[in-house]
Each structure stands twice: as C-alpha cells, then as structure tokens.
Design an enzyme around this catalytic site. Structure first.
Site, PDB file in Angstrom:
ATOM      1  N   GLY A 116       0.777  -1.243   0.000  1.00 39.97           N
ATOM      2  CA  GLY A 116       0.000   0.000   0.000  1.00 39.97           C
ATOM      3  C   GLY A 116       0.803   1.284   0.000  1.00 39.97           C
ATOM      4  O   GLY A 116       0.268   2.349   0.288  1.00 39.97           O
ATOM      5  N   THR A 120       2.530   0.192  -7.170  1.00 38.88           N
ATOM      6  CA  THR A 120       1.802   0.063  -8.437  1.00 38.88           C
ATOM      7  C   THR A 120       1.616   1.440  -9.075  1.00 38.88           C
ATOM      8  O   THR A 120       1.789   1.611 -10.288  1.00 38.88           O
ATOM      9  CB  THR A 120       0.418  -0.588  -8.191  1.00 38.88           C
ATOM     10  OG1 THR A 120       0.616  -1.730  -7.364  1.00 38.88           O
ATOM     11  CG2 THR A 120      -0.253  -0.990  -9.467  1.00 38.88           C
ATOM     12  N   HIS A 340      -8.289   2.070  33.594  1.00 37.66           N
ATOM     13  CA  HIS A 340      -7.109   1.538  32.907  1.00 37.66           C
ATOM     14  C   HIS A 340      -6.623   2.549  31.846  1.00 37.66           C
ATOM     15  O   HIS A 340      -5.442   2.914  31.807  1.00 37.66           O
ATOM     16  CB  HIS A 340      -7.496   0.203  32.247  1.00 37.66           C
ATOM     17  CG  HIS A 340      -6.384  -0.500  31.562  1.00 37.66           C
ATOM     18  ND1 HIS A 340      -5.780  -1.619  32.083  1.00 37.66           N
ATOM     19  CD2 HIS A 340      -5.755  -0.256  30.396  1.00 37.66           C
ATOM     20  CE1 HIS A 340      -4.832  -2.029  31.265  1.00 37.66           C
ATOM     21  NE2 HIS A 340      -4.795  -1.209  30.228  1.00 37.66           N
ATOM     22  N   GLU A 341      -7.547   3.030  31.027  1.00 36.62           N
ATOM     23  CA  GLU A 341      -7.150   3.939  29.935  1.00 36.62           C
ATOM     24  C   GLU A 341      -6.715   5.292  30.487  1.00 36.62           C
ATOM     25  O   GLU A 341      -5.749   5.878  29.992  1.00 36.62           O
ATOM     26  CB  GLU A 341      -8.300   4.118  28.920  1.00 36.62           C
ATOM     27  CG  GLU A 341      -8.755   2.836  28.244  1.00 36.62           C
ATOM     28  CD  GLU A 341      -7.631   2.011  27.630  1.00 36.62           C
ATOM     29  OE1 GLU A 341      -6.590   2.590  27.275  1.00 36.62           O
ATOM     30  OE2 GLU A 341      -7.786   0.777  27.541  1.00 36.62           O
ATOM     31  N   HIS A 344      -3.138   4.998  31.563  1.00 34.66           N
ATOM     32  CA  HIS A 344      -2.206   5.123  30.429  1.00 34.66           C
ATOM     33  C   HIS A 344      -2.059   6.595  30.025  1.00 34.66           C
ATOM     34  O   HIS A 344      -0.954   7.088  29.803  1.00 34.66           O
ATOM     35  CB  HIS A 344      -2.750   4.406  29.185  1.00 34.66           C
ATOM     36  CG  HIS A 344      -2.604   2.908  29.198  1.00 34.66           C
ATOM     37  ND1 HIS A 344      -1.413   2.281  29.436  1.00 34.66           N
ATOM     38  CD2 HIS A 344      -3.508   1.917  28.952  1.00 34.66           C
ATOM     39  CE1 HIS A 344      -1.587   0.962  29.345  1.00 34.66           C
ATOM     40  NE2 HIS A 344      -2.848   0.716  29.066  1.00 34.66           N
TER      41      HIS A 344
HETATM   42  P1  ATP Z   1       0.815  -3.715  -2.729  1.00 33.55           P
HETATM   43  O1  ATP Z   1       2.217  -3.987  -2.289  1.00 33.55           O
HETATM   44  O2  ATP Z   1      -0.203  -4.158  -1.729  1.00 33.55           O
HETATM   45  O3  ATP Z   1       0.516  -4.134  -4.133  1.00 33.55           O
HETATM   46  P2  ATP Z   1       1.327  -1.006  -3.562  1.00 33.55           P
HETATM   47  O4  ATP Z   1       2.551  -0.538  -2.858  1.00 33.55           O
HETATM   48  O5  ATP Z   1       1.466  -1.405  -4.979  1.00 33.55           O
HETATM   49  O6  ATP Z   1       0.620  -2.124  -2.696  1.00 33.55           O
HETATM   50  P3  ATP Z   1      -0.644   0.786  -4.553  1.00 33.55           P
HETATM   51  O7  ATP Z   1      -1.469  -0.306  -5.142  1.00 33.55           O
HETATM   52  O8  ATP Z   1       0.177   1.598  -5.482  1.00 33.55           O
HETATM   53  O9  ATP Z   1       0.278   0.163  -3.415  1.00 33.55           O
HETATM   54  O10 ATP Z   1      -1.555   1.756  -3.690  1.00 33.55           O
HETATM   55  C1  ATP Z   1      -2.895   1.442  -3.356  1.00 33.55           C
HETATM   56  C2  ATP Z   1      -3.694   2.723  -3.249  1.00 33.55           C
HETATM   57  O11 ATP Z   1      -3.242   3.473  -2.119  1.00 33.55           O
HETATM   58  C3  ATP Z   1      -3.499   3.657  -4.439  1.00 33.55           C
HETATM   59  O12 ATP Z   1      -4.450   3.414  -5.431  1.00 33.55           O
HETATM   60  C4  ATP Z   1      -3.688   5.023  -3.821  1.00 33.55           C
HETATM   61  O13 ATP Z   1      -5.060   5.345  -3.709  1.00 33.55           O
HETATM   62  C5  ATP Z   1      -3.157   4.853  -2.413  1.00 33.55           C
HETATM   63  N1  ATP Z   1      -1.738   5.252  -2.291  1.00 33.55           N
HETATM   64  C6  ATP Z   1      -0.722   4.454  -1.889  1.00 33.55           C
HETATM   65  N2  ATP Z   1       0.433   5.137  -1.836  1.00 33.55           N
HETATM   66  C7  ATP Z   1       0.152   6.397  -2.220  1.00 33.55           C
HETATM   67  C8  ATP Z   1       0.931   7.575  -2.377  1.00 33.55           C
HETATM   68  N3  ATP Z   1       2.241   7.575  -2.104  1.00 33.55           N
HETATM   69  N4  ATP Z   1       0.316   8.699  -2.794  1.00 33.55           N
HETATM   70  C9  ATP Z   1      -1.007   8.712  -3.067  1.00 33.55           C
HETATM   71  N5  ATP Z   1      -1.801   7.625  -2.923  1.00 33.55           N
HETATM   72  C10 ATP Z   1      -1.240   6.484  -2.512  1.00 33.55           C
END
Ligand code: ATP
Length: 499
Positions: A116, A120, A340-341, A344
C-alpha cells in the site's frame, strides 16, 4: 460443437459401452482410451490447450495495455523513490541519446516496500512519464502445478507487451510484475523447484533479450515486500540493477498524500490535515486514502454536507482498530476499562506532554478501550525514552491495582509490549548488564527484563497515587462521554492541577 451434437455423441457412446459390457469385453481396454480421448477433447474445446489459457483477460492486462493516466504528481511523499525512479527512466525516455553514448539500456527496476505504499502507482506513473504501454501481472499468476506453463506465460507477456506497443505506435512498454518474490525466490529452495526454475530462467532470458536490438524497448518494473527472498540472479547488474526503496511515508509524506486524496472532497473549516498526519504514524498511502473515504462515509451517515475533523478522527480509529463492536460490557468492566485507559493517558501526558490524541471506552475489534498517542517518527531511542515507554505500558495495570485493588487480564497486551521494550534495552547494551550477546541465557534475560519492568511499575505507582482524585474525575467524565480528545483531556488534567 452444437449442444444437440454433443448429446447425440454422448448417448451413442453410452449405448456402445453397454453393448460392449454385454458382449463380455474387458472394461479396462475400453475405459482407459476413452478417458484419454475425453480429457484431450476437453482441453481442446475449452480454450485451445494449456498454453492458450493464459489470455490477456486472465492476466488482467487486457485493458491496461495502453498508457495509464497516473502521473508522479498524484503520488504523495516518496520524494527520494520518485527521484531515483525518474533518474532511471531518463534512460528509457532518451534512449537514442543513451544508445549513442553506448549506455546499456536499463532492463529492470525493483520497487521494494511494504504493502500500500504506492508501488503500483509508481509503475503506472513511470509508464505515463515515458509514454510506454503498461501491462500488469502478479508473480502468483505464473506459478502453476505444471512445469513449463509459467515459462510460456512469461514469453507471452513479453510478446503481448511488444505487440501492444506496436499497435499503439509506442517505442517502449513497461511490464509491472507485483509480488515478484513468488515468481523469483532463490532457486532450488522451493518444493516444486523445477517449475520455479523454468519460470525464473525464462524471465531472465526475456529480460536479457529485451535489449537495444529490438525496436520496442521493454522495461520490467517489479515490486516486492521481501527483496531478501529473491534469487541473486535477478539482482545481478543488467537485470534489476535499480533497486528503489518505497517506504511508509513520514509526517510530511502523509500530509501530502492526505492533501492529494482530499482534493475532491469538501472539508469543513475546522479540518487540520496536518493534525491527522501527525496522528497517523505507520499508515501507508492506501491506509490514508481509506481514511479519507471512511471520513466521507461518516459525514454522509451523520447527514453532513462537509467532512469535519471529528469525522476524520473517527476514520483514523476505524482504519487503525476496525469497526466499533457491539459488545456490551458490564458496569464494573466498563469502569475498570475507564480507569485503565486514564492510567495510560495520565502517564503518557506526564512523560511526554501533548502525546495523547484520543482516549475512549468504546470497544473496537478486540480492544475494550484504548488511548491513541500522537507520535513523531523516531529512529533512535535513548534508555530514558524506552523506560518511559514501559511506564506508559504498565500504567493501565497499576491504575487498576490502585483504584480497584486488583489487576485484570486486560493488561496482557501492555505487558507483552513492556517486555519487548525491556528486551530492546537489554540487547542494545543499555541495561546494567552492559553489552550482552544474542545467546544470553534465558534465565539471565528473564531476570533483567523483570527487574527493569518492576522498577518502572514502582515509578508509575508513585506518579499515579499522587493524582488519584484527578484520575477519578477524568474517568467519570470519560464514562459519561465515552470518548475524549487529547485536547479535552489535557484541559481537564491541567485545570484540575491549577485549581
Ligand atoms: P501492494 O504492495 O499491496 O501491491 P502497492 O505498494 O502497490 O501495494 P498501490 O497499489 O500503489 O500500493 O496503492 C494502493 C492505493 O493506495 C493507491 O491506489 C492510492 O489510492 C493509495 N496510495 C498508496 N500510496 C500512495 C501515495 N504515495 N500517494 C497517493 N496515494 C497512494
């Protein structure tokens, strides 16, 4: 074959089988060839054989073979990664110039980082920047039970990339392979290594073949979370010789990503994305995008036209801890959770003023209540900072003990965290044991850890027993309001102190 023809053929085959049985012929002589014929017919009628099964649609590249619309401006944070990738792409963009200088064309870029973080997106932006056609596949799509299928899929993918580029009159193509670690693990390490080896060898051959002799230049951009699992052959110069680290964003990166994804959303005047960025340490880009989406849903549910700061706070918690649970706690349990909270929170505020972002007794997922701390990125910790971290961890249990006479099982996770911090102290050579080796006897380690944690429990007991009146008041208010912002909590704590 028409349906009626299939039915007639099947009926005739069955009738023949019955007749043959009646004549007393050995069934094995009939059934084995029949099974082979049926299997062959099935393979031919389904999709024209094994290799043809890997159609563009199955790969998920059918629609994505044109230039994607994503640009580098739509990627937040990741400044270093973007710079490195852009630098690598100049080779592709200005290939006549680089060829003239005899520079070997770049064949592979490896993006390494947690899920994430935008790997990609980066690959798509790279295709957009270089006006290349874009094809995407995942490592797992190549690995099959049958030896040879993966290799033929790799060949098809490169072929498809070249034909798509020719069709669209582009000079280059970018093939994005996600989860390359599935396709290219260290050779000979996997149980069905023959298939893995063949697939990986084919990828290497194709990458080697993708050189300047072809009109269409093919660049492979691969992504992984675990570069350490990859076969060294993949990392040899001339293959994936550019490794770009795509890390979780820091505070400035998070703010940038939030701004990008908030651009199409109506925000109320009270919204401070900067505040949200400082409360979301450890969030990936995908988490932040999800957060803004959840905040918008929250505003919709509340019948609001614009997203307020409270919607964003609620969304942070939802993304971090999951949906609110409808678990009904008994009155005494709820009271215990509140003490508890607050325990903390008070210690967190005393050891690091301004650190509490939220306290709540609303159960979410497996947590019955929690405090959220606003944290800055930190890469090095001193002994004092680690000890203060332990104090915050044990404060919940100590608070229960002080007010209710006994601790409960609710502190199990806190103790686990305290133990991890204490071990970090020991193995960093910061404990009275001094420098220790990683094979320290477990009894010695246990004693050292217990000693460190007990000392912090004593310190916390002292801090909290001086403030029991404030604690009771804040806990009562928390039980009443269910959640409290860090700001409201600080006002209460300081107000009580001042009066
Ligand atoms: P994975 O390893 O799970 O395939 P990834 O690193 O390829 O993940 P992406 O698929 O490029 O991650 O990102 C998923 C979504 O998260 C994107 O479509 C976008 O909406 C958001 N996102 C992730 N990174 C960014 C970024 N640096 N800037 C803006 N949006 C982002």
């Amino acid at each position: 074959m028409a349906k009626w023809m299939k039915e007639i053929t099947l009926g005739a085959a069955l009738a023949a089988l019955v007749l043959v049985v009646l004549w007393g012929v050995d069934l094995n002589l009939i059934l084995l060839p029949l099974a082979a014929l049926t299997l062959g017919a099935l393979l031919l009628t389904s999709r024209g054989g094994l290799t043809a099964r890997f159609s563009p649609a199955r790969l998920g590249v059918g629609d994505s073979s044109s230039v994607p619309a994503v640009t580098f401006a739509q990627i937040g944070g990741q400044e270093i990664a973007k710079r490195e990738l852009l630098e690598a792409l100049t080779f592709l963009k200005e290939s006549p110039k680089t060829r003239q200088l005899g520079i070997r064309p770049l064949k592979g870029v490896l993006l390494v980082g947690p899920p994430g973080t935008g790997k990609t997106l980066m690959a798509k932006a790279a295709a957009n920047y270089t006006a290349s056609v874009f094809l995407a596949a995942s490592g797992s799509q190549f690995v099959q039970m049958y030896a040879g299928v993966g290799a033929s899929r790799v060949r098809q993918l490169f072929q498809q990339a070249r034909s798509a580029a020719e069709r669209e009159k582009k000079r280059s193509a970018i093939i994005f392979i996600d989860e390359i670690d599935v396709l290219g693990p260290k050779r000979g390490k996997h149980a069905s290594h023959l298939e893995y080896d063949q697939t990986l060898n084919e990828l290497l051959t194709q990458m080697d073949g993708a050189d300047s002799a072809h009109d269409i230049q093919v660049l492979v951009v691969a992504a992984t979370n675990r570069a350490d699992l990859l076969d060294p052959a993949l990392l040899r110069p001339g293959r994936f010789d550019r490794i770009v680290q795509v890390d979780l964003p820091d505070k400035a990166g998070r703010l940038h990503i939030l701004e990008i994804h908030a651009a199409n959303k109506p925000l109320a005047e009270d919204v401070s994305l900067e505040q949200i960025a400082s409360e979301t340490q450890g969030f990936s880009g995908a988490h932040l995008e999800n957060l803004l989406n959840e905040a918008a849903i929250c505003a919709l549910r509340g019948g609001r036209q614009v997203i307020e700061q409270a919607d964003l706070r609620e969304a942070v918690e939802k993304v971090m801890l999951g949906e609110k649970s409808n678990r009904l706690l008994r009155k005494e349990e709820r009271e215990r959770v509140a003490y508890h909270e607050v325990g903390h929170a008070v210690v967190s505020e005393l050891v690091k003023p301004g650190s509490v972002a939220t306290i709540t007794v609303v159960p979410r997922s497996r947590a019955l209540g929690y405090i959220r701390q606003a944290q800055e990125e930190q890469y090095l910790y001193t002994q004092d900072q680690l000890l203060r971290g332990i104090q915050v961890c044990v404060a919940g249990a100590v608070m229960e003990e002080l007010v209710l006479g006994q601790r409960s099982t609710g502190a199990a996770n806190d103790i686990e965290q305290a133990v991890q911090l204490a071990k970090r102290i020991v193995f960093s050579g910061l404990s009275p044991l001094g420098i220790v080796s990683s094979d320290l006897p477990s009894a010695v380690l246990h004693d050292a850890v217990v000693k460190i944690i007990r000392a912090q429990e004593d310190a916390v007991r002292e801090m909290l027993s001086e403030r029991l009146e404030e604690v009771r008041e804040i806990a009562a208010r928390l039980l009443d309001e269910e959640s409290m912002s860090g700001h409201a909590f600080r006002e209460l704590l300081q107000g009580r102190r001042a009066s």
